[in-house]
Every structure is written in C-alpha cells, then in structure tokens.
Enzyme design. Structure first.
Site, PDB file in Angstrom:
ATOM      1  N   THR A   1     -16.362  -7.743  -6.299  1.00 46.63           N
ATOM      2  CA  THR A   1     -15.428  -6.924  -5.515  1.00 46.63           C
ATOM      3  C   THR A   1     -15.741  -7.035  -4.020  1.00 46.63           C
ATOM      4  OG1 THR A   1     -15.450  -5.312  -7.295  1.00 46.63           O
ATOM      5  CG2 THR A   1     -14.486  -4.617  -5.238  1.00 46.63           C
TER       6      THR A   1
ATOM      7  N   THR B   1      -0.031  -9.983  -7.795  1.00 44.66           N
ATOM      8  CA  THR B   1       0.109 -11.266  -8.458  1.00 44.66           C
ATOM      9  C   THR B   1       1.234 -12.116  -7.954  1.00 44.66           C
ATOM     10  OG1 THR B   1      -0.135  -9.856 -10.324  1.00 44.66           O
ATOM     11  CG2 THR B   1      -0.122 -12.202 -10.730  1.00 44.66           C
TER      12      THR B   1
ATOM     13  N   LYS C   1       4.458 -17.258  -5.551  1.00 49.63           N
ATOM     14  CA  LYS C   1       3.008 -17.376  -5.648  1.00 49.63           C
ATOM     15  C   LYS C   1       2.538 -16.541  -6.829  1.00 49.63           C
ATOM     16  CE  LYS C   1       0.251 -14.893  -4.668  1.00 49.63           C
ATOM     17  NZ  LYS C   1      -0.562 -13.704  -5.105  1.00 49.63           N
TER      18      LYS C   1
ATOM     19  N   THR D   1      -2.319 -17.133  -2.710  1.00 48.63           N
ATOM     20  CA  THR D   1      -3.683 -16.594  -2.778  1.00 48.63           C
ATOM     21  C   THR D   1      -4.568 -17.562  -3.578  1.00 48.63           C
ATOM     22  OG1 THR D   1      -2.975 -15.181  -4.604  1.00 48.63           O
ATOM     23  CG2 THR D   1      -3.150 -14.168  -2.421  1.00 48.63           C
TER      24      THR D   1
ATOM     25  N   ASN E   1     -13.013 -14.764 -13.371  1.00 52.07           N
ATOM     26  CA  ASN E   1     -12.758 -13.337 -13.238  1.00 52.07           C
ATOM     27  C   ASN E   1     -13.976 -12.460 -13.478  1.00 52.07           C
ATOM     28  OD1 ASN E   1      -9.868 -12.824 -12.573  1.00 52.07           O
ATOM     29  ND2 ASN E   1      -9.602 -14.261 -14.257  1.00 52.07           N
TER      30      ASN E   1
END
Lengths: 397, 397
Positions: free
Chosen positions: A397, A185, A174, A148, A392
C-alpha cells in the site's frame, strides 16, 4: 484526410509527476471546439470517487467543452478535500477554455485514499494545453494519459456512412484488473462526429454498455471510479439520427465498445488467455448473464484455462451454483469447438487435442448451451495465473 | 471411560484403491447399533452427485443404520450408471448390517465424471466391516477415509450435561477448496448420543449450519456433493430435549460445527492465513452475509492478506459493490484491532505495525462496522496464494 479522429476535438497528454515514471503520461485532456453532447455511465459501487459524483450530476448534457483525466491517483475515499480538489481541477480547465466549470467532466484513476498532488497538476495543466492537437498522435497521447497498470494503450476506431455522410468513432479505455491498490479500474472515452441528442447519447451508451463493458471481468472486483463517456460533436452534419441511421450508429458504437472492452480482460493482470464465454438457450438475459458471470469469475475455471486443462467439471458446476434454475440434463458444453459434456454425462473426447487447442490459442472459447429459451449472451474474462497473485500480494500500500 | 465418542456407533476406515496412495483410506464407514435419528443438509448446486440425491430422499429419518463414504471419486455427473452404483453401495452395506438399503446413507467425494470403481469398492467393503470399532482410533480412521486434498483429518468433539446426563458430540469434516477437479468439496458427519427427533435434528442442523458451514469460503465455488449429516443415537438417555435442554444442545452443536467449519478455510488450498470477517451494524442478516461473502471472495482482499498488506481500499470497495445499500460515511474498518478507515476518509495508522500483525498471525481479523442496524455475522475465508493457482492450474484432468 485519412485521420480516424472525428472533427470537433483536440486532445493531448502530459507527464506532470503524479506517476513516478517520467516517461508515462498522467494527464489526459480532451477539449471540444464547441458545446458538445455528452453522456456517461458509471460504476455501481456505493463507494464512489469524487469525479464520478461530479460527472453524474452533469451528464447527459449538450454543453460539455472538456474532459480532464489524471492517472496515478483515483481521488477516491478522500472526503471533502477530494471534492474540492476535483472542483478546482474542473475550474482550472474551464478557465483556460473560457467556459464554466459545469461544462468540464473529470476522471481520475490510480491509488485510493490519497489527496491529489494539486501543485503538480496545476503546473501540468498549463503544459497539457500547449500540447493539444487533432492528430492520431495527440489522441494516442491522451489515451496513454489515462493508463495505469495497462501494458499499452487501448484504442479502437470505426468509420461508417450515415445519411450519406462519413461518420467517425474513436475510443480509448484503460483497465487491467483492480489496479493496486485496486481502485479506478476502468475508464473509457468515445468521441464521434455524429449528431446525437443528450438523451440519445445516454440511451445508446446504456444499450451498448450492457453487451460490452458490462460483460467483462478480470477479478470480479468493481471499482469506485468506473466511467465511460460518449462525446458527440455533430461535425459530420448527419442531421438527426432516427430509425435506420440510428441503428447503423448503434451497431458501430457497439462494435467499437466491444473492441475496447475485450482489450481489458485480454490485458488482465498476469493473464495468459482471453476467455470468451457464450451462454445460449436461456429463458432471459438476467439468467444468461448470471451464469456467464459465475463461470467467468470462477477461480477454478480460470486456473484450468491457465493450465490448458479441459476441466469441464469446473465449468459445469459453476453454472450449477449460479443461482439460475435450469434443467441440468439439457446442458451442453463446447470448448474451442470440442463437445465435452451433454445430457448429464461426460462425452468421450481427446483430452490432448482440446488441451493443445487451449495452449496454442490466446483466446479460449467456452460455449454453454441450455434448453430453457432463446436468449444468448457473450462475456469475456481473463485467466488466473501465479503472476496475478504475485502482483497483487507483493504490492505494498 | 474417557472416550469422546458417543455410544451407539461403530466406525472404521480402509484403503481399497480408489485413491492411488495405499496409505490413504478411501472408504469410511459408520454403523449404528440400532435405528438412529439422522438429518442432513446438502449442496444447493443444481448439478448434484448421486449420493446427494439418495440421501436427500431418505432424511430426516429415525431408522438410519449406516453411513458409507468413499473418497477419491465423487460419483457426480455420472448419469444413470452413477445412481445404480450408489444404490449398489447402499445395498451391499445394508446386506452386511442386515437392514434395508433405505436405512443406509452414502457420501462420495473426489474426481467428477468417472464411474465408481465398483470392483475395488466391493472388496473394500468386506474389509472395512472387519475394522469397525468404537474407539477414537476407529473414528479417526473414518475421518481420514473422507479426506481428499486435506492436509490432515478434521475432527472436533464437545461434551456437556443435559437433563443430568453426560452428552457427547463428535464430528468429522473434509474440504480444502474445490478439490481437483473441483467437485465434492465439503463433507461432514456429526455423531451424538443425545435423544433427538428427526424433525429436531433437521431443524438444529439448519439453524447451526447457517452460522457455521454456510459462512465459509475458500474460492466461492460451491460443489456438487456438499453434505452434512447429524446422527443421534439417543444412548445418553437424555429424554426429549425441549426449552433449556434443547438450547444447551444447540449451543454445543453450534460450537462443534464452528470448530469444524473453520478448519476448512484454515486448510484452504495453498493458504497461509485464516481470515475471520466480522460484519456489524447491518439492517438484517441477508445484508450482513452479502457484504461478508463479497469481502471473503475478493481475490484482491485475499492477496492483500497474503502479502501482509493492510490495503483497506480493497476491503472498503468490496463492501461497496456487494449490492447492499448502506451509508458509506458510516462505515468503519478495523483490522487486527487497528482502525484503518472511518467516515469516508482514511485514518492515520502505522502501516508497519498493522502489516507485521498480519504477517505474525495465522488468523487475520477484519471487522467492518455499519450504522444501519444491529445485525452482525461472522464469516471465514482463506487467503489466495501463488500455491493455490499453481495447484489448480497444474492439475491435469
């Protein structure tokens, strides 16, 4: 044949459109030539994604025939529809391989709370089956298909001899922090041609995970999708592993998983340092892990390393609030080989030298010694940078 | 007389040179007219500063005559010399007041691992005694004298009537994150003229702290110096507090401490939002606090608020890894009055409206409801910004 890939597996990756970037694979497929031993360890988050629920119910097993992973969408917090989509995914793969859906494991990683784009995935599955192969290039495509926000693929390989037979292990993983929006995650798959029973595979995975994947942190935020799978084809014909041969395999698996695990905080979002934390002289493993995790997760320890600051007060006080009882006067702190603190008082040290050693090396070594016992653990973390916060907080979103 | 300061106390502040900036007070003194009831609560860090050891051994008490605080140096991790310096500090103040050293409490805050500059402090003590007074301006000088990286003084006042007598409470605190180099975060002193016994003072402080100062976080890093003192002069002549009058006082003290406590994350290093976290419907207080703290400390929740991002996945998953068992399908999330998540699936909501409400308000309200019981808690945190990281990584020991 010098390939690092164990026999018994075909692998492939493909971009089907879950991710926007057409150059990034978002499907990863592993097909086993025959029924294969598989075990898994999973996130301990109470809120879990559909594929975690699916795999947990189907491992350990000696009948697994495929692992299908999509990236770009975590299929987490998606309710009943998420479970249906996941079952359909397994069903399509099972149909193509000619086995039952229960023989297919699934993993998902990416955005949370969105339903899988099943149209794209159905089309993509046709394609990824065309691209299966047994070379390292196929393995690499599969490894890219689970990525990702990772900067690049994370892979590792080991070879050893067991019972006179060459044995191969190869792994992909990953993870780079709780990826936006922070789900899914860590995923990892390890393939080997050693002969293992399902119970052995499960036990080995648990043993090894405790010292490797369970000893890393980027931001302390545990995901809903974490999955580590071990698939053992048995094609190396090692015979049953026991005693010494089992120990040999465990050591190789340990090293492989450590190699993989360290790649995650090393690629932590925005990070500029991999921090290795050694805790020594604890009464037991729980105590040592608790201190390690507290130091590893401290924003103040992380930002000190970012700034090349040998700020021993932050490290010593983090150990102090870990909740573990120890004699503070017995604590000793060594950073990159330099003694900074001993017996409750600061030690004279050349600040510039230590600072330079932090700045000049990607890896910072923090060793905290106690006088409570003999237990030691290692733990890995990334530092905390302006880029982590920017990444972050600027993500929408 | 409309002063908010309770009778029985003289206060003052002075700059003696522990801090570099000559405009910043670094000594804060409170002298009690007579023997005074005092109680304290202290850091739970195993590594504690010399003044914490000193005060712990001398409270609760009904004989306290002074509180001397220096800022700019935490006198932590300073070994035997630190204990000697602290005792000398208490001794000098005791000599000037004409009492024994055991009747003097001490607090220190600032850099760790450096010995107190006793020459400067000795001279400063002479001066700060000259500046004592009973006005709000004297209280404010004392409140500035305990500050470190705080943007401004943190004070609060309450008045009430108990047993027909007017009662005053006034408090000061300091804290803005684990200040460089991260020790000595939180100090607070509350003065009142109510009549309390030492045991009552201690019990009240413990009750109230659990819901106020123990429910705040900036970066989750607990310091070596945290101290909250309550001094009760009895000058309001309320008579013994019991039943309803005790409840009244407790409520006032609670509100005062809440006012003070919230000022700490509101002034969190680099922060742009105060985050209030309401946890409802838990089985017990421990569970509720654990969920609250996990959400409050999550770097991903904090950065989402910084960015005005209604990223419910980060909040829901943080609750999930708190270690508390709950029914994930019963969880409900409301942010600034907007329902974002219910029954295991996302709820349709207008993202722009919620984002705008986060951006337009300094305070963000996060309410997580569970279906396990009736217990609720409130918790306060600050968001995490690029400035926090910059501040803490660019500081040099």
């Amino acid at each position: 044949m010098s390939s690092s890939i164990p026999a018994g597996f075909q692998m492939g990756g493909f971009h089907c459109g879950v991710k926007r970037n057409p150059n990034k694979e978002d499907l990863s497929l592993i097909v086993c030539d025959e029924d294969t031993v598989a075990a898994g360890v999973y996130t301990t988050n109470l809120v879990v994604a559909a594929p975690v629920v699916w795999d947990r119910a189907r491992t350990p097993s000696d009948k697994i025939r495929a692992v299908i992973t999509n990236s770009g969408n975590a299929n987490a917090c998606t309710g009943e529809q998420g479970d249906k989509d996941n079952a359909e995914l397994a069903g399509i793969v099972a149909g193509k391989v000619g086995v039952s859906a229960d023989q297919v494991l699934t993993m998902s990683t990416g955005i949370i709370g969105h339903h899988l784009p099943m149209e794209k995935i159905r089309t993509g599955l046709d394609e990824v089956f065309q691209r299966l192969g047994t070379d390292e290039s196929h393995f690499d495509a599969a490894a890219r298909g689970i990525m990702t926000t990772d900067k690049g693929k994370k892979v590792a390989a080991r070879q050893c001899e067991i019972n006179g037979k060459p044995v191969k292990l190869v792994g992909m993983c990953k993870g780079a922090g709780m990826i936006a929006p922070n789900m899914a995650t860590m995923l990892s798959v390890v393939l080997t041609d050693a002969e293992l029973s399902p119970a052995q595979a499960k036990q080995l995975l648990t043993d090894v995970t405790n010292d490797t994947f369970n000893c890393i942190t980027v931001d302390g935020h545990r995901s809903t999708n974490d999955t580590l799978l071990l698939l053992a084809s048995g094609k190396a014909e090692t015979g049953e592993l026991a005693g010494e041969s089992l120990d040999t395999f465990r050591a190789e698996l340990h090293q492989l998983c450590e190699d993989l695990a360290k790649q995650i905080p090393a690629d932590g979002e925005g990070s500029t340092h991999l921090i290795e934390i050694n805790i020594e002289g604890c009464k037991n493993r729980d105590d040592a892990l608790r201190i390690a995790k507290t130091v590893a997760d401290s924003a103040l320890v992380k930002t000190a390393i970012t700034g090349g600051d040998p700020n021993w007060g932050r490290i010593v006080s983090a150990a102090g609030y870990s909740g573990v009882k120890f004699d503070p006067m017995g604590m000793e702190l060594v950073v990159n080989g330099h003694l900074l603190y001993r017996e409750g008082t600061p030690v004279k040290f050349d600040e510039k030298t230590v600072s330079q050693s932090i700045k000049d090396n990607f890896e910072t070594n923090v060793t905290l010694k106690f006088t409570e016992g003999d237990t030691k653990v290692r733990y890995w973390s990334s530092d905390l940078t302006v880029e982590y916060v920017r990444f972050n907080s600027e993500y929408r979103t």
